[in-house]
Every structure is written in C-alpha cells, then in structure tokens.
Design a protein around this motif. Structure first.
Motif, PDB file in Angstrom:
ATOM      1  N   ALA A   8       3.890  65.042  21.530  1.00  0.00           N
ATOM      2  CA  ALA A   8       2.761  64.328  22.164  1.00  0.00           C
ATOM      3  C   ALA A   8       1.453  64.702  21.477  1.00  0.00           C
ATOM      4  O   ALA A   8       0.416  64.843  22.116  1.00  0.00           O
ATOM      5  CB  ALA A   8       2.700  64.668  23.651  1.00  0.00           C
ATOM      6  N   ILE A  11      -0.420  61.865  16.302  1.00  0.00           N
ATOM      7  CA  ILE A  11       0.193  60.571  15.984  1.00  0.00           C
ATOM      8  C   ILE A  11       1.069  60.107  17.161  1.00  0.00           C
ATOM      9  O   ILE A  11       1.199  58.911  17.419  1.00  0.00           O
ATOM     10  CB  ILE A  11       0.975  60.636  14.644  1.00  0.00           C
ATOM     11  CG1 ILE A  11       1.008  59.266  13.974  1.00  0.00           C
ATOM     12  CG2 ILE A  11       2.365  61.140  14.797  1.00  0.00           C
ATOM     13  CD1 ILE A  11      -0.251  58.891  13.299  1.00  0.00           C
ATOM     14  N   GLY A  12       1.625  61.077  17.887  1.00  0.00           N
ATOM     15  CA  GLY A  12       2.471  60.727  19.037  1.00  0.00           C
ATOM     16  C   GLY A  12       1.693  59.967  20.099  1.00  0.00           C
ATOM     17  O   GLY A  12       2.102  58.884  20.534  1.00  0.00           O
ATOM     18  N   ASN A  33       4.101  72.086  24.193  1.00  0.00           N
ATOM     19  CA  ASN A  33       2.779  72.522  24.651  1.00  0.00           C
ATOM     20  C   ASN A  33       2.664  72.283  26.164  1.00  0.00           C
ATOM     21  O   ASN A  33       2.501  71.150  26.617  1.00  0.00           O
ATOM     22  CB  ASN A  33       1.721  71.739  23.864  1.00  0.00           C
ATOM     23  CG  ASN A  33       0.309  72.134  24.219  1.00  0.00           C
ATOM     24  OD1 ASN A  33       0.041  72.563  25.344  1.00  0.00           O
ATOM     25  ND2 ASN A  33      -0.593  71.975  23.273  1.00  0.00           N
ATOM     26  N   ALA A  87       7.566  62.463  16.340  1.00  0.00           N
ATOM     27  CA  ALA A  87       6.436  62.725  15.434  1.00  0.00           C
ATOM     28  C   ALA A  87       6.056  64.184  15.680  1.00  0.00           C
ATOM     29  O   ALA A  87       5.073  64.488  16.348  1.00  0.00           O
ATOM     30  CB  ALA A  87       5.262  61.798  15.703  1.00  0.00           C
ATOM     31  N   ARG A 290      -6.673  70.083   7.558  1.00  0.00           N
ATOM     32  CA  ARG A 290      -5.578  69.367   8.233  1.00  0.00           C
ATOM     33  C   ARG A 290      -4.751  68.620   7.192  1.00  0.00           C
ATOM     34  O   ARG A 290      -3.521  68.696   7.159  1.00  0.00           O
ATOM     35  CB  ARG A 290      -6.096  68.357   9.267  1.00  0.00           C
ATOM     36  CG  ARG A 290      -4.941  67.589   9.947  1.00  0.00           C
ATOM     37  CD  ARG A 290      -5.383  66.343  10.701  1.00  0.00           C
ATOM     38  NE  ARG A 290      -5.600  65.199   9.864  1.00  0.00           N
ATOM     39  CZ  ARG A 290      -4.658  64.356   9.437  1.00  0.00           C
ATOM     40  NH1 ARG A 290      -3.397  64.546   9.761  1.00  0.00           N
ATOM     41  NH2 ARG A 290      -4.957  63.332   8.668  1.00  0.00           N
TER      42      ARG A 290
END
Ligand SMILES: NC(=O)c1ccc[n+]([C@@H]2O[C@H](COP(=O)([O-])OP(=O)(O)OC[C@H]3O[C@@H](n4cnc5c(N)ncnc54)[C@H](O)[C@@H]3O)[C@@H](O)[C@H]2O)c1
Ligand SMILES: O=P(O)(O)OC[C@@H](O)[C@@H](O)[C@H](O)[C@H](O)CO
Length: 386
Positions: A8, A11-12, A33, A87, A290
């Motif tokens: 999540a 991109i999710g 998470n 993802a 990133r």
C-alpha cells in the motif's frame, strides 16, 4: 469483485489501487506497515493528488487492508478474490509468495475459478518470477492444478510517484501520466476490464522500452545528480552536463530499442521528449536518492543500466553515457541506502574493479569495463576536487 493488492505504498495507493477502484474492484491492500494498515481500515478511503496546478483531489473509497503477517486472512481473501496485484519491490516478492501460495491452495480446494496474479514492479518478467517463488511453496498436485487455473501475466507500469510528505498519511501525490501494460497472452479466464490497462500479445517491447528509457534516464539523472550535489530530479535536470549525459544515454538505448523492436525513430524520439518533460515536473520534487535507491538491484546485469549497456556493446552501439551512469552508480554513497553502503564497503576493501565485477558482472578488461573505469576515475577526481 475483490482485488488483493500487496504493497500500500506510493505506486500501490497512487496508481494500482486507484485504477482498480475506478474499475469497480473492492481493493484489499496487504502491507507490513501497521500504521498504514490501521489508517486504511479506519478511513477506508484516501486521496490522490495530481502534480499539476489546480488539479482537484480524487477520492479512492471502499478500501481496506490486512497486515502482511496475518497469513490466514490474506490467504482467505485471495481464495475469494478476482485479481491479485503487487507493488512491493522486486526483492520483496519472495517474502509474499508464501501467503499467495496458501491463498491459491485454499482456492483450488474449492470450486475452480481462474485467477490472475500481476506483479507491477520495475523489472522484466516480474510476474513469472513471482510464480517461481509461489510454486516453491506448493505441493506438486497444487502446482499442476494451478497450471490450469492460475496465471501470472507479466506487466509494465509507469507513473512517477515520489516519496510523500503530507500531514495526511494516506494522501498521495502522483504525476498525471500513467501507463499499465499487461501481457494478455498469459491471462486465464476473462480479461479483467480495467480502464487504463493496455493488453498486448507480446510484452517484451513495452517493458524494455519503459525500463530502458524512463528508468534508465531516471537512473542517469539520479546517480549523476547525487554526485553533483543536487537534491531533486528536476533540479539535477537543469545541469547542462547531466542533460548531455541523459540525452546521450537515451540516444544509446533508443538506438538499441529501435534495432531490437523496430520502433520508428520519430515515435521513439517523441516518447523520449515526453519523458524528459515528465522528469522536469517541479511539483513532484522527486528526490534523487529515491530514484537512485537500491543500486545493487539497479546495477544487476538485466536491469536499466548494465542490461542495455551490454546489449549496446554487443551490437556495436556506443555505450559511453551508459558507462558513465554505471560508474556514477558504483560511487553512490548515500548513507541511508544499505545497498549503496554494501557496494562502497566492497569498493573500499577490494577496489573499484572488484566491485564492478561483483555487482555488474562487467570485467575490467572488457570494452565496457574500460569505459566504466575511465568515467569512474574522472568522477572520483571531480568529487575530490569539490
Ligand atoms: N514510485 C514509482 O514511481 C514507481 C513507478 C512504477 C513502478 N514502481 C515499482 O513499484 C514497486 C513499489 O514501489 P513504491 O515506490 O510504491 O515503493 P514504496 O516503498 O512506496 O511501497 C512499497 C510498499 O510495500 C510494502 N511492503 C514491504 N514489504 C512487504 C511485504 N512483505 N508484504 C506486503 N507489503 C510489503 C511497504 O510497507 C510499502 O508500503 C517497486 O517495484 C517499484 O519499482 C514504482
Ligand atoms: O522504482 P525503482 O527503484 O525501480 O526506480 C526508481 C524510479 O525510476 C521509478 O520508481 C520511476 O519513478 C517509475 O518507474 C516511473 O514509472
């Protein structure tokens, strides 16, 4: 319709979850998470913000989430699902395979129904690789039943979603552009009707074009941008030397892609220009660290830098700028990136040539090795003189 989506994250939520929700799926996220899972279950919705002036927020509603370690609930949900997507990052695929296998086995024990499992990761053959991990958890009987009912169609996904910094932990800022291409030849059962997904009979040209253009260019800016002291991709793109390097590298991969897949020159050039415009979106404020993350993965032989560089050399195409980016990636020493730290420690202990051979498979004596070594020396001199 239920879609179980692993990851999540940016991109999710910002891409896959949104498109699945718009297509009418109840999206069930699986993530490790706890805070994210709790917040998704509490609010059952989140907002997606387009990185353009004055764009309205769109709501993704009717979502819920399961904590990754609750394998039983994850498997139960997969047993009832209509689609599974991921993802999570390529290195996490082996860790979610057990839960997927358990879900498939539960499903196969009941009434037979087709299921497609689509890995939406930046890699070639992601879903098929996931299939290998999943089958590793299944009995030979379930594997042969799964051969009949479960498919792992490969996919290419493209949307720049930076790290998020909102007071609202679920909100996600995304660029307006997106592309999700799925290999239709590998689908089982009905083709999932998802607006925004393009189904193709051969994914290879699409995934290689995406990985060796969007991600290669991104990696060139990120690794050089980091060494030159820039914070974000759009800032680094203002630098003339970086601009020259990125255009040079995309010229090299462009020549390779046109030779391999017969893309028309003008069409490919327009694709590159569009991507350069996407990188320069200041509202994304996409950090070079990133984009540069996980350099061991990015330097691996089939990934965005060494993959095209090796193929360019084999076909007599220049790999000068790709070699420069490989050198920069081998010098990426961001303290918070464990893969960068591993490469740097190896480089300091055993020397540059050893690190290059270990992480890229490129030997110092090879033509590509000579290019990379030459650029590494120049970059190191530049770092010392700064
Ligand atoms: N961000 C982008 O611009 C972008 C674009 C296209 C493709 N991708 C690809 O998508 C994938 C995810 O990237 P991202 O930027 O969203 O990363 P991210 O870190 O934002 O999201 C990954 C999510 O996976 C979760 N996760 C980690 N281990 C897990 C596990 N065992 N089970 C379930 N969830 C787990 C994390 O908690 C996190 O929420 C990568 O393969 C990336 O290359 C990213
Ligand atoms: O996600 P990675 O680490 O493979 O690559 C970093 C970026 O290049 C990538 O996330 C892009 O933003 C994305 O692939 C755009 O579609």
């Amino acid at each position: 319709m239920i879609a179980v989506h692993f990851g999540a994250g940016n991109i999710g939520r910002g891409f896959i979850g949104q498109l699945l929700n718009q297509a009418g799926y109840e999206v069930v996220f699986v993530d490790v998470n706890q805070e994210l899972v709790d917040e998704l279950n509490l609010r059952q919705s989140y907002e997606v913000q387009l990185a353009t002036e004055g764009a309205p927020l769109s709501q993704v509603t009717g979502v819920r989430a399961i904590l990754g370690k609750d394998i039983e609930t994850v498997a139960q949900t997969i047993a009832q699902a209509d689609l599974v997507t991921t993802a999570v990052g390529p290195s996490i695929l082996p860790h979610i395979a057990g839960a997927i296998a358990e879900g498939i086995s539960k499903r196969l024990a009941g009434e037979a129904r087709a299921l497609n499992v689509i890995a939406c990761e930046n890699m070639i053959g992601g879903s098929q690789q996931l299939k290998g991990y999943v089958y590793g958890f299944m009995s030979p009987e379930d594997q042969s039943k799964a051969d009949e009912w479960v498919a792992f169609p490969n996919a290419a996904v493209d949307r720049i979603v930076p790290l998020q910094k909102h007071a609202d932990k679920l909100r996600v800022t995304v660029e307006p552009f997106f592309e999700w291409v799925v290999d239709q030849s590998q689908i089982k059962g009905e083709v999932p009707a998802i607006e925004g997904v393009t189904y193709v009979s051969d994914l290879a040209p699409y995934i290689e074009r995406k990985l060796f253009t969007v991600n290669t260019g991104h990696a060139v800016i990120a690794y050089l941008g980091y060494l030159y002291g820039y914070g974000t991709i759009d800032e680094a793109l203002q630098d003339q030397e970086i601009q020259q390097a990125i255009r040079g590298a995309l010229q090299e991969t462009g020549e390779l892609l046109q030779k391999k897949y017969h893309f028309e020159k003008e069409t490919h050039e327009a694709y590159v220009e569009k991507i350069l415009g996407r990188y320069s979106n200041r509202m994304l404020a996409d950090h070079v660290t990133r984009v540069a993350r996980s350099p061991i993965r990015k330097l691996s032989p089939n990934d965005r830098l060494v993959g095209p560089a090796t193929q360019c050399v084999e076909r007599g195409i220049s790999a000068e700028y790709l070699g420069l980016a490989i050198a920069a990636a081998l010098l990426f020493d961001y303290l918070e990136d464990p893969e960068a730290m591993q490469i740097q420690s190896d480089r300091k202990q055993n020397g540059f040539a050893h690190a290059m051979q270990s992480y890229t498979g490129i030997s110092e004596e090879s033509p590509l090795g000579a290019i990379v070594t030459k650029h590494a020396r120049t970059l190191q001199d530049r770092i010392i003189s700064n």
